[in-house]
Design a protein around this motif. Structure first.
Motif, PDB file in Angstrom:
ATOM      1  N   PRO A 223       0.798  -1.230   0.000  1.00  0.00           N
ATOM      2  CA  PRO A 223       0.000   0.000   0.000  1.00  0.00           C
ATOM      3  C   PRO A 223       0.830   1.280   0.000  1.00  0.00           C
ATOM      4  N   ILE A 224       2.083   1.233  -0.441  1.00  0.00           N
ATOM      5  CA  ILE A 224       2.945   2.418  -0.367  1.00  0.00           C
ATOM      6  C   ILE A 224       2.346   3.621  -1.105  1.00  0.00           C
ATOM      7  N   PRO A 225       1.882   3.473  -2.368  1.00  0.00           N
ATOM      8  CA  PRO A 225       1.262   4.643  -3.022  1.00  0.00           C
ATOM      9  C   PRO A 225       0.048   5.170  -2.264  1.00  0.00           C
ATOM     10  N   ARG A 226      -0.735   4.280  -1.658  1.00  0.00           N
ATOM     11  CA  ARG A 226      -1.902   4.731  -0.899  1.00  0.00           C
ATOM     12  C   ARG A 226      -1.488   5.510   0.349  1.00  0.00           C
ATOM     13  N   LEU A 227      -0.414   5.088   0.999  1.00  0.00           N
ATOM     14  CA  LEU A 227       0.088   5.813   2.161  1.00  0.00           C
ATOM     15  C   LEU A 227       0.546   7.216   1.780  1.00  0.00           C
ATOM     16  N   LEU A 228       1.268   7.310   0.675  1.00  0.00           N
ATOM     17  CA  LEU A 228       1.743   8.626   0.224  1.00  0.00           C
ATOM     18  C   LEU A 228       0.575   9.535  -0.141  1.00  0.00           C
ATOM     19  N   LYS A 229      -0.414   8.978  -0.813  1.00  0.00           N
ATOM     20  CA  LYS A 229      -1.568   9.773  -1.242  1.00  0.00           C
ATOM     21  C   LYS A 229      -2.363  10.282  -0.052  1.00  0.00           C
ATOM     22  N   ALA A 230      -2.387   9.516   1.038  1.00  0.00           N
ATOM     23  CA  ALA A 230      -3.181   9.884   2.217  1.00  0.00           C
ATOM     24  C   ALA A 230      -2.404  10.752   3.201  1.00  0.00           C
ATOM     25  N   THR A 231      -1.230  11.239   2.805  1.00  0.00           N
ATOM     26  CA  THR A 231      -0.371  12.037   3.692  1.00  0.00           C
ATOM     27  C   THR A 231      -0.457  13.509   3.334  1.00  0.00           C
ATOM     28  N   GLU A 232      -0.735  14.350   4.332  1.00  0.00           N
ATOM     29  CA  GLU A 232      -0.835  15.784   4.083  1.00  0.00           C
ATOM     30  C   GLU A 232       0.524  16.480   4.138  1.00  0.00           C
ATOM     31  N   THR A 233       1.367  16.092   5.086  1.00  0.00           N
ATOM     32  CA  THR A 233       2.653  16.759   5.280  1.00  0.00           C
ATOM     33  C   THR A 233       3.779  15.736   5.284  1.00  0.00           C
ATOM     34  N   VAL A 234       4.807  15.977   4.479  1.00  0.00           N
ATOM     35  CA  VAL A 234       5.981  15.107   4.434  1.00  0.00           C
ATOM     36  C   VAL A 234       7.170  15.867   5.015  1.00  0.00           C
ATOM     37  N   LEU A 235       7.799  15.280   6.030  1.00  0.00           N
ATOM     38  CA  LEU A 235       8.998  15.853   6.624  1.00  0.00           C
ATOM     39  C   LEU A 235      10.224  15.234   5.964  1.00  0.00           C
ATOM     40  N   GLN A 236      11.273  16.020   5.763  1.00  0.00           N
ATOM     41  CA  GLN A 236      12.495  15.499   5.159  1.00  0.00           C
ATOM     42  C   GLN A 236      13.696  15.985   5.944  1.00  0.00           C
ATOM     43  N   ASN A 237      14.562  15.046   6.364  1.00  0.00           N
ATOM     44  CA  ASN A 237      15.752  15.389   7.139  1.00  0.00           C
ATOM     45  C   ASN A 237      16.915  14.504   6.730  1.00  0.00           C
ATOM     46  N   ASP A 238      18.081  15.108   6.543  1.00  0.00           N
ATOM     47  CA  ASP A 238      19.284  14.316   6.346  1.00  0.00           C
ATOM     48  C   ASP A 238      19.599  13.577   7.649  1.00  0.00           C
ATOM     49  N   ILE A 239      20.142  12.365   7.525  1.00  0.00           N
ATOM     50  CA  ILE A 239      20.366  11.510   8.687  1.00  0.00           C
ATOM     51  C   ILE A 239      21.832  11.573   9.124  1.00  0.00           C
ATOM     52  N   TYR A 240      22.019  11.907  10.393  1.00  0.00           N
ATOM     53  CA  TYR A 240      23.344  11.984  10.997  1.00  0.00           C
ATOM     54  C   TYR A 240      23.390  11.086  12.231  1.00  0.00           C
ATOM     55  N   ASP A 241      24.577  10.639  12.583  1.00  0.00           N
ATOM     56  CA  ASP A 241      24.813  10.070  13.900  1.00  0.00           C
ATOM     57  C   ASP A 241      26.109  10.679  14.437  1.00  0.00           C
ATOM     58  N   LEU A 242      26.554  10.230  15.614  1.00  0.00           N
ATOM     59  CA  LEU A 242      27.771  10.781  16.208  1.00  0.00           C
ATOM     60  C   LEU A 242      28.969   9.890  15.919  1.00  0.00           C
ATOM     61  N   VAL A 243      30.103  10.520  15.764  1.00  0.00           N
ATOM     62  CA  VAL A 243      31.365   9.827  15.518  1.00  0.00           C
ATOM     63  C   VAL A 243      31.694   8.926  16.710  1.00  0.00           C
ATOM     64  N   LEU A 244      32.200   7.745  16.415  1.00  0.00           N
ATOM     65  CA  LEU A 244      32.682   6.832  17.449  1.00  0.00           C
ATOM     66  C   LEU A 244      34.202   6.968  17.596  1.00  0.00           C
TER      67      LEU A 244
END
Length: 350
Positions: A223-244
């Motif tokens: 149901p991926i297309p249906r999920l996208l169609k039923a979404t009003e707001t899409v958040l987008q963020n680059d993914i970071y973690d901390l250095v080990l």
């Protein structure tokens, strides 16, 4: 307390319950959380219970299949075959409200406050120096306090991929899970309020112009297309973690907590959970802060490392490595299914 996100709020609850007067400094103009869904694992439900926070529970048992699929919808492995307990899924704002509702008269919240630095044991806010018996830095990935304590530390590290997130108000006969493609992944799960939280990852340079999530996932399996169609707001963020290796979580009377201590990629769904578990542990070690570091830093380091490794495998984008990966996962899924059926048969004989 510097920061009133999920980890900082939970720590404020724990310290108040331990008899402390807590002042919380929050940069946002009002108390609250933004974002989408969050996984709450059994160990975190237990930690919330230690803090007196209730209300995180499953609304219904997921009866539809859930697990891992390929981008064409073929199953790799179903969660039922693995015999593991699935987390509770809840909106971040709802979880934050459950935590902050436990604030009593011992917690004072100052919103709209930007911490400029930390120097000589004092938190710097504008021209004001704030001192306390204990400073808890829960000020996130780019922690000002951590930067002041450990200026030589490398800090955030870009993972190589960005994430999209959303909430869909839609009826589905699908238990959710993750779908892995080439350089892209898509996952979704039912929240306890009945809506669906979804997330997607895509290999992209850091800071690249936002893309339309439909471009990468609009033609994936139902149901991926249906999920996208039923979404009003899409958040987008680059993914970071901390250095080990991670820096020590304690220096003097300063404690690092949550993303300020151990920001991790979201591949295990354990970032906020680990912050809550930090918050539950802190009151146990107020008489010996070194014990807090000894308990929490090794556990967090392992999660940062494993989550990073899962992301590297999940974000493979070359045809041959992806084929090998999917083949190994498929064989592993079938083996898990066989072992799961044997386990069920054995239990039925008891």
């Amino acid at each position: 307390m510097v920061g009133a996100g999920i980890g900082g709020a939970a720590a404020a609850v724990g310290l108040e319950r331990a008899g402390w007067q807590v002042t919380v400094l929050e940069r946002a103009p009002e108390l609250g959380e933004v974002g989408a869904g969050i996984s709450v694992w059994p160990s975190t439900v237990k930690a919330l219970g230690e803090l007196g926070v209730t209300g995180v529970e499953k609304a219904a048992v997921v009866s539809a299949p859930a697990g891992m699929r390929r981008s064409d919808g073929r199953w790799v492995v179903k969660a039922s075959a693995l015999g593991v307990e699935l987390p509770v899924m809840i909106h971040r704002a709802q979880l934050h409200d459950l935590i902050t509702s436990r604030f009593g008269s011992g917690v004072t919240v100052r919103t709209g406050v930007t911490v400029d630095g930390f120097e000589d044991g004092a938190v710097l806010v504008g021209g004001e120096e704030l001192r306390a018996d204990l400073v808890v830095a829960a000020d996130g990935l780019r922690s000002v306090v951590r930067g002041a304590l450990y200026p030589e530390y490398g800090g955030p590290r870009y993972s190589g991929y960005t994430a999209y997130r959303g909430i869909a108000d839609v009826e589905l006969a699908d238990g959710g899970g993750e779908t892995w493609g080439r350089g892209r992944r898509f996952g979704f799960a039912r929240l306890i309020d009945g809506r669906y939280y979804w997330y997607a990852t895509e290999n992209r340079p850091a800071g690249a112009e936002n893309a339309d999530v439909w471009t990468g996932f609009g033609e994936w399996h139902d149901p991926i297309p249906r999920l996208l169609k039923a979404t009003e707001t899409v958040l987008q963020n680059d993914i970071y973690d901390l250095v080990l290796p991670l820096v020590p979580f304690v220096r003097g009377n300063v404690v690092l907590l949550g993303d300020a201590a151990h920001a991790m990629t979201p591949n295990l769904g354990r970032g906020a959970c680990t912050a809550i578990e930090d918050a539950a542990a802190l009151p146990r070690h107020l008489g010996n802060l070194a014990a807090y570091d000894a308990e929490r830093r090794p556990a967090a380091t392992k999660l940062v490392r494993v989550s990073r490794a899962i992301g590297r495998v999940g974000q493979l984008d070359s045809r041959v490595p992806c084929g090998v990966r999917d083949g190994v996962l498929t064989v592993g899924g079938k083996l898990a299914g066989v072992l799961g059926r044997k386990r069920e048969m054995g239990e039925s004989r008891v």
